[in-house]
Design a protein around this motif. Sequence first.
Motif, PDB file in Angstrom:
ATOM      1  N   THR A  31      38.600  85.238  82.904  1.00  0.00           N
ATOM      2  CA  THR A  31      38.969  85.073  81.490  1.00  0.00           C
ATOM      3  C   THR A  31      37.693  84.982  80.668  1.00  0.00           C
ATOM      4  O   THR A  31      36.662  84.507  81.159  1.00  0.00           O
ATOM      5  CB  THR A  31      39.842  83.826  81.274  1.00  0.00           C
ATOM      6  N   ARG A  91      53.359  88.391  77.243  1.00  0.00           N
ATOM      7  CA  ARG A  91      52.567  87.197  77.529  1.00  0.00           C
ATOM      8  C   ARG A  91      51.273  87.523  78.272  1.00  0.00           C
ATOM      9  O   ARG A  91      50.422  86.663  78.429  1.00  0.00           O
ATOM     10  CB  ARG A  91      53.406  86.206  78.349  1.00  0.00           C
ATOM     11  N   GLY A  92      51.135  88.752  78.744  1.00  0.00           N
ATOM     12  CA  GLY A  92      49.935  89.130  79.468  1.00  0.00           C
ATOM     13  C   GLY A  92      50.209  90.290  80.404  1.00  0.00           C
ATOM     14  O   GLY A  92      51.329  90.811  80.478  1.00  0.00           O
ATOM     15  N   THR A  93      49.184  90.700  81.145  1.00  0.00           N
ATOM     16  CA  THR A  93      49.322  91.846  82.048  1.00  0.00           C
ATOM     17  C   THR A  93      50.402  91.618  83.089  1.00  0.00           C
ATOM     18  O   THR A  93      51.194  92.525  83.387  1.00  0.00           O
ATOM     19  CB  THR A  93      47.981  92.122  82.758  1.00  0.00           C
ATOM     20  N   ALA A 201      43.846  95.680  82.800  1.00  0.00           N
ATOM     21  CA  ALA A 201      43.327  94.357  82.440  1.00  0.00           C
ATOM     22  C   ALA A 201      41.807  94.305  82.454  1.00  0.00           C
ATOM     23  O   ALA A 201      41.192  93.657  81.607  1.00  0.00           O
ATOM     24  CB  ALA A 201      43.898  93.295  83.387  1.00  0.00           C
ATOM     25  N   SER A 222      45.583  92.438  78.932  1.00  0.00           N
ATOM     26  CA  SER A 222      45.700  91.075  78.401  1.00  0.00           C
ATOM     27  C   SER A 222      44.675  90.801  77.325  1.00  0.00           C
ATOM     28  O   SER A 222      43.578  91.373  77.333  1.00  0.00           O
ATOM     29  CB  SER A 222      45.514  90.047  79.528  1.00  0.00           C
ATOM     30  N   HIS A 224      43.308  87.690  76.846  1.00  0.00           N
ATOM     31  CA  HIS A 224      42.350  86.658  77.248  1.00  0.00           C
ATOM     32  C   HIS A 224      41.176  87.208  78.044  1.00  0.00           C
ATOM     33  O   HIS A 224      40.170  86.517  78.229  1.00  0.00           O
ATOM     34  CB  HIS A 224      43.055  85.548  78.037  1.00  0.00           C
ATOM     35  N   LYS A 225      41.268  88.462  78.501  1.00  0.00           N
ATOM     36  CA  LYS A 225      40.149  89.065  79.220  1.00  0.00           C
ATOM     37  C   LYS A 225      39.233  89.871  78.291  1.00  0.00           C
ATOM     38  O   LYS A 225      38.265  90.479  78.756  1.00  0.00           O
ATOM     39  CB  LYS A 225      40.667  89.959  80.352  1.00  0.00           C
ATOM     40  N   THR A 230      44.603  83.304  74.726  1.00  0.00           N
ATOM     41  CA  THR A 230      45.358  83.193  75.964  1.00  0.00           C
ATOM     42  C   THR A 230      46.847  83.313  75.654  1.00  0.00           C
ATOM     43  O   THR A 230      47.310  82.874  74.611  1.00  0.00           O
ATOM     44  CB  THR A 230      45.073  81.835  76.637  1.00  0.00           C
ATOM     45  N   GLY A 233      49.517  89.628  75.595  1.00  0.00           N
ATOM     46  CA  GLY A 233      49.156  90.858  76.276  1.00  0.00           C
ATOM     47  C   GLY A 233      49.860  92.030  75.641  1.00  0.00           C
ATOM     48  O   GLY A 233      50.630  91.876  74.682  1.00  0.00           O
TER      49      GLY A 233
END
Length: 262
Positions: A31, A91-93, A201, A222, A224-225, A230, A233
Amino acid sequence: MMEIAKVRQDFPILFQTVNDEPLIYLDNAATTQKPKQVISAIENYYAHDNANVHRGVHTLSERATKQYEEARETVRAFINAASTKEVLFTRGTTTSLNWVAQGFGDQVVEEGDEIYITALEHHSNLVPWQQLAKRKQARLVYLPLTEEGSVDVTAAQTVISSKGKILAVTQASNVMGTINPIKELAALIHAVGGYIVVDGAQSTPHMTVNVQQLDADFFAFSGHKMSGPTGIGVLYGKEALLEQMDPVEFGGEMIDFVYDKT
């Protein structure tokens, strides 16, 4: 050296000591830290514009909705999607890949079909396909790698068969850093009538991503990366394929009418 010092000024978290030494953060594959510009934008939103998006006609809701859709257009341009309808916020990958495996994979994969993955995959792009293969009694096939650690396109030509439905592959490995030939792999799976799902990601923060040029059917990454917040995504999908997907979660904004019938 001066350029590094200038960049460090944007990251408040680095202005501290750890074990009596100035903090140097090297875990960016896991992250990234957040620059003051991102922190300020989040703070400003909660201080001035916080409201439900697409669910109100009052001033705050309209401002929040406008910013939300402007962000979608920014992402569309960033990855060169054909339309904002092809950009979904998740919410993310991991969530994005699970949506594809369940909402799309359950539709197109049947018993005896083949799902292709690689030994390079993060668990987020491995376990959902294992579960899909288990649900559908499909065959999970690992594509061969070159000595350099990327997918061997030549060898893959002999592995990918007419039973192939999905090829799920990372664009850049989170462990080895190798970059896979996504466009070539897309051509191979498309030739047998299958679909390619790309875990972006690690690649999206470091290289230009053009989903149309890659001919990716689905592409996930995502925030956060890449110095973003956070818990956010993106799932890109070709519009025609997104229209085919079954919802994975129900309720909220997706509902037009609810009746007291099953």
